[in-house]
Design a protein around this motif. Structure first.
Motif, PDB file in Angstrom:
ATOM      1  N   LEU A 142       0.870  -1.174   0.000  1.00 40.82           N
ATOM      2  CA  LEU A 142       0.000   0.000   0.000  1.00 40.82           C
ATOM      3  C   LEU A 142       0.905   1.222   0.000  1.00 40.82           C
ATOM      4  O   LEU A 142       1.726   1.388   0.904  1.00 40.82           O
ATOM      5  CB  LEU A 142      -0.919  -0.008   1.218  1.00 40.82           C
ATOM      6  N   LEU A 143       0.752   2.080  -1.005  1.00 35.09           N
ATOM      7  CA  LEU A 143       1.688   3.163  -1.270  1.00 35.09           C
ATOM      8  C   LEU A 143       0.986   4.517  -1.258  1.00 35.09           C
ATOM      9  O   LEU A 143      -0.055   4.691  -1.902  1.00 35.09           O
ATOM     10  CB  LEU A 143       2.349   2.940  -2.640  1.00 35.09           C
ATOM     11  N   ALA A 197      -9.629  -5.585  -7.372  1.00 28.98           N
ATOM     12  CA  ALA A 197     -10.378  -4.560  -8.106  1.00 28.98           C
ATOM     13  C   ALA A 197      -9.733  -3.183  -8.012  1.00 28.98           C
ATOM     14  O   ALA A 197     -10.102  -2.274  -8.751  1.00 28.98           O
ATOM     15  CB  ALA A 197     -11.815  -4.492  -7.574  1.00 28.98           C
ATOM     16  N   GLY A 198      -8.765  -3.008  -7.070  1.00 27.43           N
ATOM     17  CA  GLY A 198      -8.132  -1.712  -6.897  1.00 27.43           C
ATOM     18  C   GLY A 198      -9.061  -0.695  -6.279  1.00 27.43           C
ATOM     19  O   GLY A 198      -9.203   0.430  -6.773  1.00 27.43           O
ATOM     20  N   ARG A 199      -9.714  -1.080  -5.167  1.00 30.01           N
ATOM     21  CA  ARG A 199     -10.653  -0.187  -4.505  1.00 30.01           C
ATOM     22  C   ARG A 199     -10.395  -0.157  -3.003  1.00 30.01           C
ATOM     23  O   ARG A 199      -9.975  -1.156  -2.411  1.00 30.01           O
ATOM     24  CB  ARG A 199     -12.103  -0.638  -4.765  1.00 30.01           C
ATOM     25  N   ALA A 232      -3.514   7.029  -3.727  1.00 30.03           N
ATOM     26  CA  ALA A 232      -2.784   5.855  -3.249  1.00 30.03           C
ATOM     27  C   ALA A 232      -2.754   4.767  -4.308  1.00 30.03           C
ATOM     28  O   ALA A 232      -3.612   4.698  -5.200  1.00 30.03           O
ATOM     29  CB  ALA A 232      -3.425   5.335  -1.973  1.00 30.03           C
ATOM     30  N   GLN A 233      -1.764   3.898  -4.195  1.00 26.50           N
ATOM     31  CA  GLN A 233      -1.598   2.775  -5.103  1.00 26.50           C
ATOM     32  C   GLN A 233      -1.497   1.481  -4.297  1.00 26.50           C
ATOM     33  O   GLN A 233      -1.007   1.478  -3.167  1.00 26.50           O
ATOM     34  CB  GLN A 233      -0.311   2.939  -5.923  1.00 26.50           C
ATOM     35  N   GLY A 290      -7.541   5.513  -6.352  1.00 26.33           N
ATOM     36  CA  GLY A 290      -8.431   6.630  -6.610  1.00 26.33           C
ATOM     37  C   GLY A 290      -8.752   7.491  -5.413  1.00 26.33           C
ATOM     38  O   GLY A 290      -9.671   8.313  -5.469  1.00 26.33           O
ATOM     39  N   VAL A 291      -8.024   7.343  -4.325  1.00 29.38           N
ATOM     40  CA  VAL A 291      -8.282   8.122  -3.116  1.00 29.38           C
ATOM     41  C   VAL A 291      -6.946   8.488  -2.482  1.00 29.38           C
ATOM     42  O   VAL A 291      -5.989   7.709  -2.531  1.00 29.38           O
ATOM     43  CB  VAL A 291      -9.168   7.326  -2.124  1.00 29.38           C
TER      44      VAL A 291
END
Length: 340
Positions: free
Chosen positions: A221-222, A287-289, A231-232, A249-250
């Motif tokens: 978590l970046l 999902a990248g959420r 964040a990525q 996306g946040v």
């Protein structure tokens, strides 16, 4: 001198029971998070912040920075300990002559010793060096060896995670070109570069939290603070030199992530949308959420959590200024998995 817990009224805290409408990747649904209690455990310094938490030899250890302010020339790392999480006593105070010591992180090294790591902001830079990462090691939580200079000058190694006898840490550059570098170690004292510039593109990637899954996949978590400042979440397979990334996306700060026994990822981060706060979140890495499950009693200068899942209860250390003085808090949460 022992310091007891001070309870916080929970009446204004949103305790959310959430399930995802439909299934996420892999058929997972959001877990349920319920706040059992949250208490202030330390505020002796003018500014108490940037925590981590660990359980070591049947004791709790919480580490954090004490100083006169969020950024100042007086920063030291305090380690406190407790047998029950109720009464806390000081176990160590680490300083650096001519430096502001920041971002205490705790881990258990391959040889079983407790490791404290952090970074020193040098008050008088020498030959362009402004920061130096450091570590200390202890067999009993009382007597400490160190500090040891680790990594490279001006590479801020923000946390350490151990997996199968090897420690891993990502350092981010504090001068010149912006990049992050993955280090590894066997003893916590000598660190070598494993992979360089693992998040390309020139954005200001910095704080990280690493988690190793049972299949040896590493998840990261970046935090970013430029471009979209979102964040990525990254993944890599051994030998962890090739990474893939998804944008969450946040915007987040102070990332800390763990994996639950059922495979879900939980994180505690500072959230910036609406009111700044410290939130407990579920991360759908496929999902990248990122979904906020609940807000901890927090506000203002806040976040930088430690997380330990112990006997079915999630213990979370963090700091906040919502009661006025910036202080250290400890929350206990019940995480109830939702059946796929």
């Amino acid at each position: 001198m022992a310091v007891g817990w001070k309870p916080i009224a929970l009446g204004s805290v949103a305790i959310l029971t959430l399930t995802l409408a439909g299934s996420a990747s892999g058929g997972q649904k959001m877990p349920t998070a319920k706040l059992m209690e949250a208490r202030r455990i330390w505020n002796k310094a003018p500014h108490n912040a940037f925590t981590d938490l660990i359980r070591f030899k049947s004791h709790w250890y919480c580490a954090f920075r004490e100083g006169k302010g969020h950024v100042c020339d007086t920063g030291k790392l305090r380690v406190i300990t407790s047998t029950d999480g109720q009464e806390w006593t000081s176990a160590a105070l680490m300083d650096w002559d001519g430096g502001d010591v920041r971002d205490a992180k705790l881990s258990i090294a391959a040889d079983g010793r407790l490791m404290l790591s952090g970074a020193v902001r040098l008050l008088k830079p020498v030959e362009g060096q402004t920061h130096q990462s450091v570590s200390w090691l202890s067999a009993d939580g009382k007597q400490w060896d160190g500090p040891f200079r680790i990594g490279d000058p001006n590479l801020w190694m923000w946390s350490a995670t151990w997996h199968k006898g090897t420690g891993y840490s990502i350092g981010y550059s504090t001068a010149g070109k912006r990049f992050i570098r993955l280090y590894h170690t066997r003893d916590g004292q000598q660190w070598a570069t494993l992979a360089d510039d693992i998040f390309p593109g020139g954005t200001y990637a910095n704080e990280t939290s690493l988690v190793f899954a049972p299949d040896d996949t590493c998840h990261c978590l970046l935090r970013r603070d430029s471009h979209k400042a979102t964040a990525q979440v990254g993944t890599a397979r051994p030998p962890y030199t090739q990474w893939t990334w998804q944008d969450l996306g946040v915007r987040v700060g102070g990332p800390k992530m763990i994996q639950l026994p059922d495979g879900r990822f939980l994180a505690v981060v500072r959230l910036y949308d609406k009111k700044v706060r410290t939130g407990v979140c579920w991360i759908d890495a496929d999902a990248g959420r990122l979904h906020e499950l609940l807000t901890l009693p927090s506000g203002g200068d806040t976040s930088y959590a430690g997380m330990v899942l112990h006997e079915g209860v999630l213990w979370v250390s963090y700091y906040s200024s919502h009661e006025g003085k910036t202080s250290i808090y400890l929350a206990k949460l019940r995480i109830v998995p939702t059946a796929p």
